[in-house]
Design a protein around this motif. Sequence first.
Motif, PDB file in Angstrom:
ATOM      1  N   UNK A 310      23.426 -32.720 -70.012  1.00 15.35           N
ATOM      2  CA  UNK A 310      22.085 -32.414 -69.537  1.00 15.35           C
ATOM      3  C   UNK A 310      21.140 -32.288 -70.740  1.00 15.35           C
ATOM      4  N   UNK A 311      20.056 -33.072 -70.802  1.00 14.60           N
ATOM      5  CA  UNK A 311      19.163 -33.045 -71.972  1.00 14.60           C
ATOM      6  C   UNK A 311      18.626 -31.660 -72.306  1.00 14.60           C
ATOM      7  N   UNK A 312      18.481 -30.783 -71.315  1.00 15.22           N
ATOM      8  CA  UNK A 312      17.880 -29.479 -71.600  1.00 15.22           C
ATOM      9  C   UNK A 312      18.803 -28.583 -72.426  1.00 15.22           C
ATOM     10  N   UNK A 313      20.089 -28.944 -72.520  1.00 13.91           N
ATOM     11  CA  UNK A 313      21.016 -28.165 -73.334  1.00 13.91           C
ATOM     12  C   UNK A 313      21.218 -28.773 -74.727  1.00 13.91           C
ATOM     13  N   UNK A 314      20.558 -29.901 -75.008  1.00 15.28           N
ATOM     14  CA  UNK A 314      20.799 -30.623 -76.255  1.00 15.28           C
ATOM     15  C   UNK A 314      20.444 -29.794 -77.485  1.00 15.28           C
ATOM     16  N   UNK A 315      19.271 -29.140 -77.457  1.00 20.71           N
ATOM     17  CA  UNK A 315      18.851 -28.339 -78.604  1.00 20.71           C
ATOM     18  C   UNK A 315      19.782 -27.153 -78.817  1.00 20.71           C
ATOM     19  N   UNK A 316      20.232 -26.555 -77.713  1.00 14.77           N
ATOM     20  CA  UNK A 316      21.185 -25.447 -77.819  1.00 14.77           C
ATOM     21  C   UNK A 316      22.467 -25.897 -78.506  1.00 14.77           C
ATOM     22  N   UNK A 317      22.990 -27.039 -78.104  1.00 13.68           N
ATOM     23  CA  UNK A 317      24.233 -27.556 -78.681  1.00 13.68           C
ATOM     24  C   UNK A 317      24.067 -27.827 -80.169  1.00 13.68           C
ATOM     25  N   UNK A 318      22.953 -28.448 -80.532  1.00 10.80           N
ATOM     26  CA  UNK A 318      22.710 -28.754 -81.945  1.00 10.80           C
ATOM     27  C   UNK A 318      22.604 -27.480 -82.775  1.00 10.80           C
ATOM     28  N   UNK A 319      21.956 -26.468 -82.230  1.00  7.79           N
ATOM     29  CA  UNK A 319      21.828 -25.201 -82.947  1.00  7.79           C
ATOM     30  C   UNK A 319      23.172 -24.502 -83.071  1.00  7.79           C
ATOM     31  N   UNK A 320      23.967 -24.559 -81.990  1.00 15.88           N
ATOM     32  CA  UNK A 320      25.280 -23.896 -82.003  1.00 15.88           C
ATOM     33  C   UNK A 320      26.213 -24.523 -83.043  1.00 15.88           C
ATOM     34  N   UNK A 321      26.136 -25.812 -83.215  1.00 16.99           N
ATOM     35  CA  UNK A 321      26.984 -26.501 -84.180  1.00 16.99           C
ATOM     36  C   UNK A 321      26.720 -26.040 -85.617  1.00 16.99           C
ATOM     37  N   UNK A 322      25.528 -25.494 -85.851  1.00 18.12           N
ATOM     38  CA  UNK A 322      25.158 -25.061 -87.200  1.00 18.12           C
ATOM     39  C   UNK A 322      25.459 -23.588 -87.454  1.00 18.12           C
ATOM     40  N   UNK A 323      25.911 -22.872 -86.432  1.00 19.02           N
ATOM     41  CA  UNK A 323      26.198 -21.457 -86.602  1.00 19.02           C
ATOM     42  C   UNK A 323      27.379 -21.241 -87.542  1.00 19.02           C
ATOM     43  N   UNK A 324      27.333 -20.223 -88.392  1.00 21.44           N
ATOM     44  CA  UNK A 324      28.536 -19.843 -89.136  1.00 21.44           C
ATOM     45  C   UNK A 324      29.656 -19.498 -88.154  1.00 21.44           C
ATOM     46  N   UNK A 325      30.869 -19.868 -88.493  1.00 19.94           N
ATOM     47  CA  UNK A 325      31.989 -19.668 -87.571  1.00 19.94           C
ATOM     48  C   UNK A 325      32.133 -18.213 -87.132  1.00 19.94           C
ATOM     49  N   UNK A 326      32.043 -17.218 -88.038  1.00 20.86           N
ATOM     50  CA  UNK A 326      32.164 -15.821 -87.578  1.00 20.86           C
ATOM     51  C   UNK A 326      31.108 -15.442 -86.540  1.00 20.86           C
ATOM     52  N   UNK A 327      29.899 -15.975 -86.680  1.00 22.63           N
ATOM     53  CA  UNK A 327      28.838 -15.672 -85.719  1.00 22.63           C
ATOM     54  C   UNK A 327      29.154 -16.304 -84.362  1.00 22.63           C
TER      55      UNK A 327
END
Length: 340
Positions: A310-327
């Motif tokens: 779903x395109x509306x979750x695309x930005x969320x996914x991209x941001x999540x991929x950049x999170x530090x693993x502990x976070x």
Amino acid sequence: MEVKVFTSADAGRWDAFVADRPEATFFHLSDWRKVLENALGHATYYLYAEKAGEIVGILPLGHIRSRLFSNALISTPFCVYGGSVAGDPAVRDALEAAACDLARDLNVDHLELRNLQPSGAGRPVKDLYVTFRKTLDPDPETNLKAIPRKQRAMIRKGIQAGLESVIDESVDRFYEIYAESVRNLGTPVFPKSYFRSLKDTFGKMCEILMVEYQGEPVAAVMNFYFRDEVLPYYGGGSTAARQLKANDFMYWEVMRRAVEKGVKTFDYGRSKKGTGSYRFKTHWGFEPQPLHYEYELIRAKELPDINPLNPKYRLFIQAWQKLPLPVSKLIGPWLARSLG
């Protein structure tokens, strides 16, 4: 015939019915109720039909309430298969009618029935998911030769790299690899307690296979065994896994070890059409089979679309991929338990 609500005293009868019905799956076992309630905190409503003192049909349901996603009654949440199991269509209809009544009483957005086979009830079906199932040969070499040449070469590269597989009794090493893998995909990770609950609850039916390179873990998968089937369910690899072909080797080892146990069916599980996991499984020579997820809309006006495509979750996914693993491991469990 009467439709009743499951209690813990019904567990033996429920599971005996599941064992007796060939269309029932691992996800219909009553112990999933414990996992959903105790590890993830969701209310469950396990319905069964009884006639002359005997169970003649079942329908497991879990209630997922989320402000971020949806309010849904699902059979079965966090499971790829679900829906009613009954030999008589009239029994199935009674169970599903009771589920619809319950969905209205709970005022959910929708009822979702995750059927492996179509029910014929005429409800809207979402054409999104497929499953991959294949019969195994008793001879491991025959199974290897049945894998298309390019994919077979990936497996051999893993073997040549010196990868080894071991069975882990603890979820600790598995969790570290899985958490990293799903973060890289942009997906929240479940709490470690969820995987401990699966291991403790299902015992020998739940097995963790770990792939090691020079003694260090590089890939891992949690497998479910039911009847004569194996289902690799939660898997992932570290950063080093791709170069070592560890994921390819890992699934081959699941297949090879399953044959040694007398397993006859390899269930590669659910994938969304058009995704990387879908393509990966077709490279193994598995043919996709449509899953028949049926919906009864209660408050919702249209079918839900909560998925990474779903395109509306695309930005969320991209941001999540950049999170530090502990976070991601800190925040992820709070979100993952609401995805269903």
